[in-house]
Structures are given as structure tokens and as C-alpha cells.
Design a protein around this motif. Sequence first.
Motif, PDB file in Angstrom:
ATOM      1  N   ILE A  45       8.202   0.669  -4.341  1.00 29.69           N
ATOM      2  CA  ILE A  45       8.288  -0.505  -3.468  1.00 29.69           C
ATOM      3  C   ILE A  45       9.720  -0.761  -3.014  1.00 29.69           C
ATOM      4  CG2 ILE A  45       6.266  -1.561  -4.505  1.00 29.69           C
ATOM      5  CD1 ILE A  45       8.048  -3.348  -6.108  1.00 29.69           C
ATOM      6  N   ALA A  46      10.684  -0.061  -3.599  1.00 29.38           N
ATOM      7  CA  ALA A  46      12.085  -0.194  -3.190  1.00 29.38           C
ATOM      8  C   ALA A  46      12.887   0.891  -3.897  1.00 29.38           C
ATOM      9  CB  ALA A  46      12.636  -1.568  -3.540  1.00 29.38           C
ATOM     10  N   PHE A  47      14.123   1.088  -3.443  1.00 31.76           N
ATOM     11  CA  PHE A  47      15.013   1.954  -4.192  1.00 31.76           C
ATOM     12  C   PHE A  47      16.444   1.432  -4.100  1.00 31.76           C
ATOM     13  CE2 PHE A  47      15.065   3.934   0.044  1.00 31.76           C
ATOM     14  CZ  PHE A  47      16.410   4.223   0.249  1.00 31.76           C
ATOM     15  N   LEU A  87       9.108   7.241  -0.971  1.00 29.72           N
ATOM     16  CA  LEU A  87       7.814   7.179  -0.290  1.00 29.72           C
ATOM     17  C   LEU A  87       6.788   8.091  -0.961  1.00 29.72           C
ATOM     18  CD1 LEU A  87       9.020   7.151   3.424  1.00 29.72           C
ATOM     19  CD2 LEU A  87       8.065   5.242   2.132  1.00 29.72           C
ATOM     20  N   LYS A  88       7.249   9.223  -1.439  1.00 29.76           N
ATOM     21  CA  LYS A  88       6.350  10.171  -2.090  1.00 29.76           C
ATOM     22  C   LYS A  88       5.744   9.578  -3.360  1.00 29.76           C
ATOM     23  CE  LYS A  88       6.214  14.913  -3.886  1.00 29.76           C
ATOM     24  NZ  LYS A  88       7.005  16.130  -4.168  1.00 29.76           N
ATOM     25  N   SER A 141       0.847  -1.189   0.000  1.00 33.08           N
ATOM     26  CA  SER A 141       0.000   0.000   0.000  1.00 33.08           C
ATOM     27  C   SER A 141       0.881   1.237   0.000  1.00 33.08           C
ATOM     28  CB  SER A 141      -0.929   0.006   1.221  1.00 33.08           C
ATOM     29  OG  SER A 141      -0.215   0.323   2.399  1.00 33.08           O
ATOM     30  N   CYS A 142       0.254   2.397  -0.147  1.00 30.52           N
ATOM     31  CA  CYS A 142       0.993   3.669  -0.140  1.00 30.52           C
ATOM     32  C   CYS A 142       0.943   4.347   1.221  1.00 30.52           C
ATOM     33  CB  CYS A 142       0.418   4.597  -1.219  1.00 30.52           C
ATOM     34  SG  CYS A 142       0.688   3.979  -2.894  1.00 30.52           S
ATOM     35  N   ASP A 143       0.483   3.641   2.237  1.00 33.58           N
ATOM     36  CA  ASP A 143       0.469   4.188   3.587  1.00 33.58           C
ATOM     37  C   ASP A 143       1.874   4.083   4.167  1.00 33.58           C
ATOM     38  OD1 ASP A 143       0.035   5.069   6.124  1.00 33.58           O
ATOM     39  OD2 ASP A 143      -1.567   3.660   6.604  1.00 33.58           O
ATOM     40  N   ASN A 144       2.633   5.172   4.067  1.00 30.47           N
ATOM     41  CA  ASN A 144       4.048   5.129   4.420  1.00 30.47           C
ATOM     42  C   ASN A 144       4.306   5.023   5.920  1.00 30.47           C
ATOM     43  OD1 ASN A 144       4.683   5.417   1.683  1.00 30.47           O
ATOM     44  ND2 ASN A 144       4.451   7.637   1.817  1.00 30.47           N
ATOM     45  N   HIS A 145       3.288   5.210   6.749  1.00 30.30           N
ATOM     46  CA  HIS A 145       3.492   5.161   8.198  1.00 30.30           C
ATOM     47  C   HIS A 145       3.673   3.726   8.695  1.00 30.30           C
ATOM     48  CE1 HIS A 145       2.642   9.421   8.509  1.00 30.30           C
ATOM     49  NE2 HIS A 145       1.511   9.238   7.820  1.00 30.30           N
ATOM     50  N   LYS A 176      11.006  -1.899   0.818  1.00 30.58           N
ATOM     51  CA  LYS A 176       9.963  -1.421   1.726  1.00 30.58           C
ATOM     52  C   LYS A 176       9.206  -2.621   2.296  1.00 30.58           C
ATOM     53  CE  LYS A 176       6.339   0.989   0.253  1.00 30.58           C
ATOM     54  NZ  LYS A 176       5.532   2.106  -0.280  1.00 30.58           N
ATOM     55  N   LEU A 177       9.278  -2.771   3.610  1.00 32.59           N
ATOM     56  CA  LEU A 177       8.611  -3.873   4.303  1.00 32.59           C
ATOM     57  C   LEU A 177       7.788  -3.328   5.461  1.00 32.59           C
ATOM     58  CD1 LEU A 177      11.518  -6.503   4.479  1.00 32.59           C
ATOM     59  CD2 LEU A 177       9.474  -6.633   3.052  1.00 32.59           C
ATOM     60  N   PRO A 178       6.777  -4.063   5.898  1.00 34.39           N
ATOM     61  CA  PRO A 178       5.984  -3.612   7.054  1.00 34.39           C
ATOM     62  C   PRO A 178       6.868  -3.462   8.293  1.00 34.39           C
ATOM     63  CG  PRO A 178       4.885  -5.413   5.909  1.00 34.39           C
ATOM     64  CD  PRO A 178       6.243  -5.321   5.316  1.00 34.39           C
ATOM     65  N   LYS A 179       6.551  -2.474   9.117  1.00 34.90           N
ATOM     66  CA  LYS A 179       7.329  -2.247  10.333  1.00 34.90           C
ATOM     67  C   LYS A 179       7.271  -3.444  11.275  1.00 34.90           C
ATOM     68  CE  LYS A 179       7.049   2.798  10.418  1.00 34.90           C
ATOM     69  NZ  LYS A 179       6.568   3.992  11.148  1.00 34.90           N
ATOM     70  N   SER A 180       6.206  -4.204  11.198  1.00 40.01           N
ATOM     71  CA  SER A 180       6.072  -5.369  12.075  1.00 40.01           C
ATOM     72  C   SER A 180       6.961  -6.531  11.634  1.00 40.01           C
ATOM     73  CB  SER A 180       4.612  -5.834  12.093  1.00 40.01           C
ATOM     74  OG  SER A 180       4.173  -6.153  10.777  1.00 40.01           O
ATOM     75  N   PHE A 181       7.490  -6.439  10.413  1.00 44.93           N
ATOM     76  CA  PHE A 181       8.305  -7.546   9.903  1.00 44.93           C
ATOM     77  C   PHE A 181       9.695  -7.489  10.503  1.00 44.93           C
ATOM     78  CE2 PHE A 181      11.068  -9.623   6.831  1.00 44.93           C
ATOM     79  CZ  PHE A 181      10.389 -10.805   6.593  1.00 44.93           C
ATOM     80  N   GLN A 182      10.152  -8.602  11.061  1.00 42.78           N
ATOM     81  CA  GLN A 182      11.465  -8.678  11.690  1.00 42.78           C
ATOM     82  C   GLN A 182      12.427  -9.396  10.760  1.00 42.78           C
ATOM     83  OE1 GLN A 182      12.244  -7.176  14.577  1.00 42.78           O
ATOM     84  NE2 GLN A 182      10.115  -6.438  14.624  1.00 42.78           N
TER      85      GLN A 182
END
Length: 515
Positions: A97-99, A92-93, A55-59, A134-140
Motif C-alpha cells: 500500500i506504500a513504500f 506493485l508486484k 485493491s491489487c489492480d495496479n492500473h 498508493k492512491l487512486p489515479k482519480s485522486f487529486q
Amino acid sequence: MASYVNSCRIHGICGPKSICSYDPSSGPKCSCLPGFKMKNQADWKDGCEPEFNLSCDNHDFKFVQFHHTNFFGYHYDILRNHTLEECAKACLKLCCIAFQYRYFPKDGAYRCYQKWELRNGYHYPSYNGTLYLKLPKSFQYNKPVEGLKLNCSINQTKQLERAYHKRTGYGSLEILIWCASVIGLLELICVILVFSFLYKTGISSNASTRGYHAAATGFKQFTYAELKTATRGFSEEIGRGGCGVVYKGVLSDQRIAAIKVLNIEVNQAEEEFLAEASTIGRVNHMNLIEMWGYCAEGKHRLLVYEYMENGSLARNLMSNSLDWKKRFDIAVGTAKGLAYLHEECLEWVLHCDVKPQNILLDSNYQPKVADFGLSKLLNRDNLKGPSFSKIRGTRGYMAPEWVYNLPITSKLDIYSYGIVILEMVTRRNPTNGIPAVETSGEIWHQKLEAWVKGKKNGAAATSWVEELIDPAMGYDYDRNKMENLLEVAIKCTEAERHARPSMSKIVQLLQSATQ
């Protein structure tokens, strides 16, 4: 060993969102990135898919770095002299999905490649770039990328029945092996003798002055005398442009060729020109003109291409020989060729001069983009990464980036492509603009893209297409496909380069209208 390692550079070998790594013992192997899983357990060509919602929800996302890993192509943009933080914010803007973040010692600068798709991935220790996924913050994920084991195997095993029989004497297999060994030894001796002879006679070191030799890519290095004979003294001109004149010729093997004599000051050694020509010779796509060879002899620089029976798009537009179907097929084919150059080609190539004169048509009116390598051949000293120090292109087709001194990216070609499509549909030449009359009676010239947008916004929704199309094309066309083609062209000519779609997106949009 390098040639085997480069097997991971074969595009699509591991599929989308997966990476390839070379194992000396077993060859290239594939693996999914952390957070991704194999899409089809039976075939790696289908690649991987995320185990989370993109998703584009960068938070809710973070960037995880992978050293020595790259996914080639599919850039939103290429940013120079950006810090890592600035690169991440820009990514993010754009909802990428990656850079990719990489330092180039020759320029003394970093470059930031923002990805909208992950394809052609590979990992090897000598690559000095870093991928930020770019991965979810919950991903370890705490492992270094060097510890990632790439494995193409599927978790399925099957015991094979094998029976071993004791045999005596030599069977047919042993005889074949001995025969092959003897033949191989004889061939090796012959090769050694031939190379020894060539070295002693000096043929290999003086090939450019004694006929020709095959370049590493398989095309031919011609002598100037050969090409002069092929063109009957350069007597039949079939095209002319700012970079040179094109002549029709017949080669010694009876192939009809288009031979371009470049109008350039010789500031390159023959070896340098050979290196650049070899790069272009490796580019292979059905919608790109095929280069058969070149000449770099003394002050002469010539390129030898396949001959296209129906000439250029510009000539066919003038002769009213293109109906609706041919024009739409030309639009799709040209987009496919440019998409290959921008996003799939092993050498990242910008055309920098997309126009009807550089789109050639074969006997079936299928398009092939020509002159796509001249930016490399003619500007070797001026080309610095994605930026040029010298303006290239043709008035009317040039993007605003040239005027405002903005970074030169693939969006430059996309703008020119949009202008070509508008010209192809309307048969209005953009070089001098479209004549218009104000209320005071003063005549002025409006840019082609502005004129088209004005017609769209000012006319009724059901008639704006009819007001634009070339009458010579006829009215037997699919209105939905025509409207879609014009909409795509308008998007391509946006003044803001970030608003223009990528070439692969353009292909997708055009093909969706045919389904």
C-alpha cells in the motif's frame, strides 16, 4: 527539545494509517493522510481508514510522495541499491500500500521499504526519507506534505460556564505555590552541590572502575568482580552456546540472574559496547528476556539477564515435560516476541539465531526469546543495514538466504521459527536431518521441512498430522489447531523468502485458530 519531538515515536500514539507531528506549542498532533478519514471521531488511537477501495489492480493507482514522513516497520522486504522506479514496480508486484525510499550517506546507497501496513507514522523536517503512498489515479492532491496541518482536535465545541470571583489576601493555593517554589529551589541547590562534588572527586568519570553506574536506560553496569562473586567464581553452568557460557548467579539485591560470559575478541571500546547494550536494554516485551545489566571491563564482556526457572525449550523437549497446550502457547508467545522485534521495536532487530536453546521458559512455561541482541553486540563492524558480511546462526535452522548470498531480512528469522515449530511438534532434531532409506537400502538424511511436507503430501488427509506428532506429547490435542500450527510452520519454511508470512501475520493465523 529532541526528547519532546521524539514523543511522536511512541508507537500507536495516532493509530493505524495516521501520522503524528510535533507542535512546540501544544505537543504531538495527529492527522489522516490525504485520501483517508478518521475512523473514530472520539479517539485517534483507532487511526484512519481509506476513502477508497484498496485493491491489487495496479492500473487504477498511482504513487504520491510525502517528504519527511515515515511509517515505522511492517515491511514486506528491504531492498538495497534499487532505483525509485524499481522500488515502485516491486511494491506493485507485492500489492503493497506504500513504500519508503531513503538515502543512507554512510552506505552511499538507497533503501526501499515496501509496506503492507501503515502504522507508527510520524512527520518531521529533519527526517530525510520519503513516503510514496498508493492512491487512486482519480485522486487529486497537489499540496506538499510540509503544508499538511496536523490536528488532533474534534469538531465539537462546548461553552464552559466560568465564574470569576474577586478575592483579597492569599488563599491556600497561593501558599501551596510559594511552598512548592521554595522546596524546588532547595532541591535545585542540592542537585548542583552533588554534581559539583562528583565532578571534583572524579567519581562520575571513573564509575566503571569504582563499582557501577546506572545506564541511561535504567539497567546496571556491573564490575567483573561483582559478577564473579555473584556466580561463586562462575561455578554453576546452566547453558552453553557458540557465543558464550551462561552461569547462574545471585546479585547483591538477592535477585537470581543468568550471567552470560561472551566468547568474543574485544574489538569494541567500552563506550561502544555500552551504547549497543543500552539499545537492547530499551527493548521490552513479555515474550523477550529482560536484560538487567552488563559488564564491559578490560577484556571481559558479560550480559546479565533475568533467570528462567524452567530453562530452555530444547531441554524441556528432551525431558518430555511439554504437553500440547504448553507447546501451542510457546509457539504463539515466541511469534509475538519476534513480531515485536521485527515490526514494533524502535530499533529494527533481527535475531539471526532462532532455535530451541534460545527460547527460555518461565515458571509457568511462558516463552521468552533470548539472545536477540547478540547480532548487534557481536557484529557491530560487520552489520551494514539489513545485510551481514558474516554468516550467523545454527546449522539446521538457517534459511537458504545464507547459502545463496541473498539479502538478509526478517524472513531469515521466520524460516528459523518454522523449523523450531516443526521440531517442537515432531521432536525431530533438524541439525542432522531425518534418516530415510531408499529402495536400494542406502541411508540418507532428509531436511526436517522436506520430511514434513512429504508426510503431508503422501499420507491420507485424515492421518498426516498423527504421523508427525511427538508421541510424548500425548493425543489429547485439538486437531484443527494442530493442523493449523503445522500449516503455518510449513509456510514459514518456504525456500522462496517472499512466500513466507510476516511474524505479525503468523500471530494472527495462530490466534485465529483459538477463536
